[in-house]
Each structure stands twice: as structure tokens, then as C-alpha cells.
Scaffold this motif. Structure first.
Motif, mmCIF file in Angstrom:
data_model
loop_
_atom_site.group_PDB
_atom_site.id
_atom_site.type_symbol
_atom_site.label_atom_id
_atom_site.label_comp_id
_atom_site.label_asym_id
_atom_site.label_seq_id
_atom_site.Cartn_x
_atom_site.Cartn_y
_atom_site.Cartn_z
ATOM 1 N N LEU A 88 0.812 -1.214 0.000
ATOM 2 C CA LEU A 88 0.000 0.000 0.000
ATOM 3 C C LEU A 88 0.846 1.266 0.000
ATOM 4 O O LEU A 88 0.549 2.220 -0.726
ATOM 5 C CB LEU A 88 -0.932 -0.006 1.219
ATOM 6 C CG LEU A 88 -1.842 1.207 1.369
ATOM 7 C CD1 LEU A 88 -2.795 1.323 0.181
ATOM 8 C CD2 LEU A 88 -2.627 1.135 2.679
ATOM 9 N N ALA A 89 1.906 1.292 0.816
ATOM 10 C CA ALA A 89 2.721 2.514 0.919
ATOM 11 C C ALA A 89 3.331 2.879 -0.424
ATOM 12 O O ALA A 89 3.251 4.037 -0.861
ATOM 13 C CB ALA A 89 3.814 2.326 1.970
ATOM 14 N N TYR A 191 4.825 8.050 2.542
ATOM 15 C CA TYR A 191 4.604 6.815 3.287
ATOM 16 C C TYR A 191 5.904 6.000 3.261
ATOM 17 O O TYR A 191 6.636 6.024 2.268
ATOM 18 C CB TYR A 191 3.493 5.989 2.633
ATOM 19 C CG TYR A 191 2.101 6.568 2.790
ATOM 20 C CD1 TYR A 191 1.341 6.317 3.927
ATOM 21 C CD2 TYR A 191 1.543 7.352 1.775
ATOM 22 C CE1 TYR A 191 0.057 6.832 4.063
ATOM 23 C CE2 TYR A 191 0.249 7.868 1.909
ATOM 24 C CZ TYR A 191 -0.475 7.613 3.051
ATOM 25 O OH TYR A 191 -1.739 8.133 3.186
ATOM 26 N N ASP A 192 6.179 5.270 4.326
ATOM 27 C CA ASP A 192 7.382 4.445 4.410
ATOM 28 C C ASP A 192 7.136 3.132 3.679
ATOM 29 O O ASP A 192 6.465 2.238 4.202
ATOM 30 C CB ASP A 192 7.739 4.191 5.877
ATOM 31 C CG ASP A 192 9.067 3.458 6.039
ATOM 32 O OD1 ASP A 192 9.586 2.925 5.034
ATOM 33 O OD2 ASP A 192 9.581 3.411 7.173
ATOM 34 N N ASP A 200 0.470 4.418 7.775
ATOM 35 C CA ASP A 200 -0.209 5.661 8.126
ATOM 36 C C ASP A 200 0.153 6.110 9.540
ATOM 37 O O ASP A 200 0.404 7.295 9.772
ATOM 38 C CB ASP A 200 -1.724 5.497 7.991
ATOM 39 C CG ASP A 200 -2.282 4.344 8.821
ATOM 40 O OD1 ASP A 200 -1.658 3.271 8.851
ATOM 41 O OD2 ASP A 200 -3.352 4.519 9.443
ATOM 42 N N TYR A 201 0.194 5.163 10.471
ATOM 43 C CA TYR A 201 0.524 5.479 11.862
ATOM 44 C C TYR A 201 1.882 6.165 11.960
ATOM 45 O O TYR A 201 2.036 7.212 12.605
ATOM 46 C CB TYR A 201 0.520 4.179 12.665
ATOM 47 C CG TYR A 201 0.390 4.325 14.170
ATOM 48 C CD1 TYR A 201 0.431 5.566 14.810
ATOM 49 C CD2 TYR A 201 0.224 3.194 14.962
ATOM 50 C CE1 TYR A 201 0.311 5.668 16.181
ATOM 51 C CE2 TYR A 201 0.099 3.283 16.349
ATOM 52 C CZ TYR A 201 0.141 4.519 16.950
ATOM 53 O OH TYR A 201 0.021 4.618 18.319
ATOM 54 N N PHE A 202 2.885 5.624 11.277
ATOM 55 C CA PHE A 202 4.224 6.216 11.297
ATOM 56 C C PHE A 202 4.219 7.601 10.655
ATOM 57 O O PHE A 202 4.915 8.510 11.122
ATOM 58 C CB PHE A 202 5.229 5.297 10.588
ATOM 59 C CG PHE A 202 5.722 4.164 11.438
ATOM 60 C CD1 PHE A 202 6.879 4.289 12.185
ATOM 61 C CD2 PHE A 202 5.026 2.969 11.501
ATOM 62 C CE1 PHE A 202 7.344 3.247 12.981
ATOM 63 C CE2 PHE A 202 5.470 1.920 12.291
ATOM 64 C CZ PHE A 202 6.628 2.059 13.039
ATOM 65 N N LEU A 203 3.439 7.770 9.574
ATOM 66 C CA LEU A 203 3.379 9.073 8.920
ATOM 67 C C LEU A 203 2.750 10.119 9.826
ATOM 68 O O LEU A 203 3.239 11.250 9.923
ATOM 69 C CB LEU A 203 2.598 8.969 7.606
ATOM 70 C CG LEU A 203 2.460 10.264 6.799
ATOM 71 C CD1 LEU A 203 3.831 10.820 6.403
ATOM 72 C CD2 LEU A 203 1.596 10.044 5.551
#
Length: 295
Positions: A88-89, A191-192, A200-203
């Protein structure tokens, strides 16, 4: 940046659009749900967008055929394909890089098994146009099962302060509902693509640590598909990445505390328990989240 995707169909007539909507499709996605997701975007009351649908690797021929039919009927739909399954990223990064040439103001997310409410984009874009300080805007959602029966809802904290306050304990935005200002990506954030989940959480943690402003609408503007294996799919890899994200949020947002550490360890332990216990915990979490948001 090397290009790892191919444009299969692009008849978009304009060199500019206000919004890029992006969705990735995989070989295991159900065709009827994908068609439902596509129709929900193409029938939005808001119309100033291009819809970038990317096939993440090989998908069934029937799926490609149906999506091409949509593209021929509505030139706002651009169809692309990754050379291989990239996740997805990477798919979202390909979409936003492609969209740069159209100088959009906004980047909107969509998932292939969900359905956007008819006025979703109109509501979110209108809100962002009126509140120029907000960089990331999510909404509440309604949860449906595989038979289309409503089984719950998910309302996240509304204010920036609440959203950031909760980040060390949970991802406090519903990713499929999010619209971001494109300026975020012009500023260099992505995104990573090394992560297979929780991108998403990391972003959000990275953006919050840099001072970008968040907001969640309490309007339920997306119908989210909660399939039967929803609780099983939260496997060990996702659990570890969520734990890593919580630790990063504590560090980057200066929220390191015994309570947050115990909470993170507790959730990690819960994630590896039987699906029935995870399901029960999910229901309890929804209950307390709804109570928290109402205050």
C-alpha cells in the motif's frame, strides 16, 4: 525516483485538478466490492478530482476489464499497474508522485473494500478550504460486515490536541477516510514503503512531531468493511509495527511515561491472543473511545 508502474489508461482531459483520490487494488480483492468502491467515488457530489486506481501486481483479468470499463465511461479514472506487488505505501507514493504534474491541493485516500458516502469529498474539501491551517483531515466511519449489515462505528477524537495526545497509545485517524494537503508531500514527506503495514501510523507521528495540524470530523463519511478475518489479520508483524510506532510516538512527541509503556506492552500481548479475545477487546475499545470522544 525510478518508475515501477505503468499507466494502463489515462484520458483525463485537464492539466490541473483540485484533488487526487488514490486507491490500490490487489488480487485477493472481491470484484463486487471494488466496483462498489469505485462507484462511490465517481458518484460523489464533489467533482473536481482525478481518481488514480493502481493495480498492485497481477490481478484477475475480469478485474482489469471492469476497471477499464469504468475508465472508458468516466475520464476522471486513471488506471495504473505496479510491476509487482509493492504494498500500500509504495502504491500511494506512486499515486502522489504521478499527481504532482496536476498541481492538486489535496490527496484523498480510498480503500477497495469500502464505500464513501456520497458527500464525503464535498464535506472534507469544503472544510479544508475554510480551515487553511489543517493539514490532515479524517472522519468517523460506519462498520459493515460481509453481508452488508451494520456492525459498529468508529469515531476518533476531533481536535488536534486530542489526536496528538492519543498517538502514543493508538492511531487516532481512520486512514481510509483521510484527506491531506498536497503541501505535505511537497515538503518531502512520504509513506514508508519499507513497511508492509501501519504506514499511516508512522506518517502521522512524523507529521505531528513537525507541527502539522490534524482534525477529525465526527461525520460518518465512509462505510468500512469489517470482514470475518478482521481480527485474525492483525498478525504478529502488524502487532510489532504498532508497538514500534507507539515507542516512536512517545519519543518524538515527548510522551514517554510508565502508563504509555504499559499500554503499548499490553496491546502487543493482546494482539497474539485468540481472535475471540481480540474481538472482545475491540468492542470494549470502541465503547470507551466513543465515550472519550463525546466529552
Amino acid at each position: 525516483m525510478a518508475k515501477h508502474y505503468t499507466i494502463l489508461h489515462n484520458q483525463f482531459p485537464s492539466r490541473h485538478t483540485e484533488t487526487l483520490v488514490a486507491m490500490a487494488v490487489y488480487h485477493k480483492d472481491r470484484l463486487d466490492w471494488v466496483c462498489q468502491a469505485v462507484r462511490s467515488i465517481l458518484s460523489q457530489t464533489y467533482t473536481d478530482f482525478v481518481f488514480f486506481v493502481i493495480l498492485d501486481g497481477e490481478v484477475p483479468a475480469k478485474m482489469v476489464s471492469e476497471l477499464k470499463d469504468f475508465a472508458f465511461q468516466d475520464n476522471r479514472l486513471v488506471l495504473a499497474q505496479n510491476e509487482k506487488n509493492s504494498g500500500l505505501a509504495a502504491s500511494m507514493n506512486h499515486a502522489l508522485e504521478w499527481g504532482m504534474t496536476l498541481s492538486p491541493e489535496y490527496f484523498a485516500r480510498m480503500d477497495a473494500d469500502d464505500e464513501s458516502v456520497k458527500n464525503r469529498l464535498e464535506r472534507q474539501i469544503s472544510y479544508l478550504n475554510k480551515h487553511r491551517n489543517i493539514a490532515v483531515l479524517g472522519t468517523a466511519l460506519t462498520e459493515f460486515d460481509e453481508q452488508g449489515r451494520q456492525v459498529g462505528s468508529r469515531t476518533m477524537p476531533a481536535s488536534h490536541k486530542q489526536i496528538v495526545h492519543m498517538l502514543p497509545r493508538r492511531c487516532s485517524l481512520n486512514h481510509p477516510t483521510v484527506v491531506l494537503r498536497y503541501q505535505v508531500f511537497h515538503d518531502g514527506y512520504r509513506y514508508d514503503s519499507d513497511l508492509n503495514n501501519t504506514q499511516d501510523y508512522f506518517l502521522w507521528i512524523e507529521l505531528a512531531s513537525q507541527g502539522y495540524v490534524f482534525r477529525n470530523l465526527k461525520d460518518k463519511l465512509l462505510n468500512f468493511r469489517r470482514v470475518n478475518d478482521f481480527y485474525k489479520r492483525r498478525g504478529f508483524s502488524k502487532s510489532v509495527n504498532e508497538f514500534r510506532a507507539r515507542l516512536r510516538a512517545m519519543r518524538q512527541l515527548s510522551r514517554l511515561s510508565l502508563f504509555n509503556l504499559v499500554y503499548a506492552c499490553g496491546v502487543l500481548t493482546l494482539r497474539v491472543m485468540p481472535a475471540k479475545l481480540v474481538k472482545l477487546a475491540y468492542r470494549i475499545d470502541r465503547h470507551f473511545l466513543e465515550r472519550f470522544v463525546k466529552h
